[in-house]
Scaffold this motif. Structure first.
Motif, PDB file in Angstrom:
ATOM      1  N   ARG A 246       0.846  17.211 -15.638  1.00 31.58           N
ATOM      2  CA  ARG A 246       2.083  17.427 -15.884  1.00 31.58           C
ATOM      3  C   ARG A 246       2.387  18.533 -16.385  1.00 31.58           C
ATOM      4  O   ARG A 246       3.395  19.487 -15.901  1.00 31.58           O
ATOM      5  CB  ARG A 246       2.898  16.153 -16.370  1.00 31.58           C
ATOM      6  N   ALA A 247       1.683  18.875 -17.589  1.00 32.19           N
ATOM      7  CA  ALA A 247       1.925  20.161 -18.370  1.00 32.19           C
ATOM      8  C   ALA A 247       1.599  21.227 -17.610  1.00 32.19           C
ATOM      9  O   ALA A 247       2.150  22.432 -17.802  1.00 32.19           O
ATOM     10  CB  ALA A 247       0.918  20.022 -19.703  1.00 32.19           C
ATOM     11  N   ARG A 248       0.718  21.401 -16.742  1.00 34.83           N
ATOM     12  CA  ARG A 248       0.208  22.380 -15.821  1.00 34.83           C
ATOM     13  C   ARG A 248       1.092  22.702 -14.584  1.00 34.83           C
ATOM     14  O   ARG A 248       1.399  23.764 -14.475  1.00 34.83           O
ATOM     15  CB  ARG A 248      -1.145  22.011 -15.086  1.00 34.83           C
ATOM     16  N   ARG A 249       1.836  21.525 -14.150  1.00 32.26           N
ATOM     17  CA  ARG A 249       3.081  21.934 -13.262  1.00 32.26           C
ATOM     18  C   ARG A 249       4.044  22.468 -13.877  1.00 32.26           C
ATOM     19  O   ARG A 249       4.652  23.274 -13.385  1.00 32.26           O
ATOM     20  CB  ARG A 249       3.090  20.486 -12.746  1.00 32.26           C
ATOM     21  N   HIS A 250       4.589  21.969 -14.839  1.00 32.41           N
ATOM     22  CA  HIS A 250       5.723  22.254 -15.587  1.00 32.41           C
ATOM     23  C   HIS A 250       5.686  23.541 -16.675  1.00 32.41           C
ATOM     24  O   HIS A 250       6.532  24.152 -17.082  1.00 32.41           O
ATOM     25  CB  HIS A 250       6.394  21.212 -16.502  1.00 32.41           C
TER      26      HIS A 250
END
Length: 192
Positions: free
Chosen positions: A82-86
């Motif tokens: 999620r951190a990589r996506r956002h």
């Protein structure tokens, strides 16, 4: 907006810093609410409940060691992806520290409660630790919804045990309530 930072007045600098803090807060809020651990550990709780009905509670410790570690690794993987996506992370370091401390405390409380007062006491002890953990984590993350998410399920499970319902049913109910709370938080987070 500031041109040359060296030409800014103290008031302009304070306004710029306030704006950065406001944007950081909005960005973190847009990342969403911590729903995944509730669903993950709720499912694990539901899966372990029938085993509690037919096994000695002490035999569940190795299962929960493996399941708990797997749940924490799945949760970590989810938040990293999620951190990589956002491109932004939440306030996770303190939450991970609390989770890392509370996981063995929960196991110890369940075993000690089970040894002192039977299955019902073991289930109650573990539910109390889980509830305290979510409240603590929610407060550290400045998220009252996360802090209170497990409270209804914990109250219901405690009421079932006090009504002399089989402990495994109380644990199953608590797990289902965690999944429902996680799903509700996710749905609410998507609407923000």
């Amino acid at each position: 907006m500031l041109g040359n930072p060296m030409d800014a007045s103290p008031r302009q600098a304070a306004e710029a810093l306030d704006e950065v803090a406001r944007l950081r807060g909005r960005t973190r809020q847009s990342v969403g609410v911590p729903w995944f651990p509730l669903v993950c550990f709720g499912v694990l709780t539901m899966l372990s409940a029938p085993l509690l009905a037919g096994a000695d509670p002490a035999t569940l410790v190795p299962l929960w060691l493996a399941a708990g570690v797997a749940g924490m690794l799945l949760t970590r993987r989810y938040y990293r992806r999620r951190a990589r996506r956002h491109g932004v992370t939440g306030r996770g370091r303190r939450a991970w520290t609390v989770a890392a401390v509370l996981f063995p405390v929960c196991l110890i409380a369940a075993v000690a409660g089970g040894m002192a007062g039977g299955e019902a006491a073991g289930v109650l002890a573990s539910i109390a630790v889980v509830a305290a953990g979510y409240v603590t984590t929610g407060l550290l993350q400045h998220n009252s919804a996360a802090a209170l998410a497990v409270t209804p399920g914990a109250v219901l499970a405690i009421a079932l045990i006090l009504a002399n319902v089989a402990p495994w049913i109380a644990e199953l109910t608590f797990g289902a309530a965690m999944v429902a709370a996680g799903a509700s938080l996710r749905a609410a987070g998507e609407r923000l």
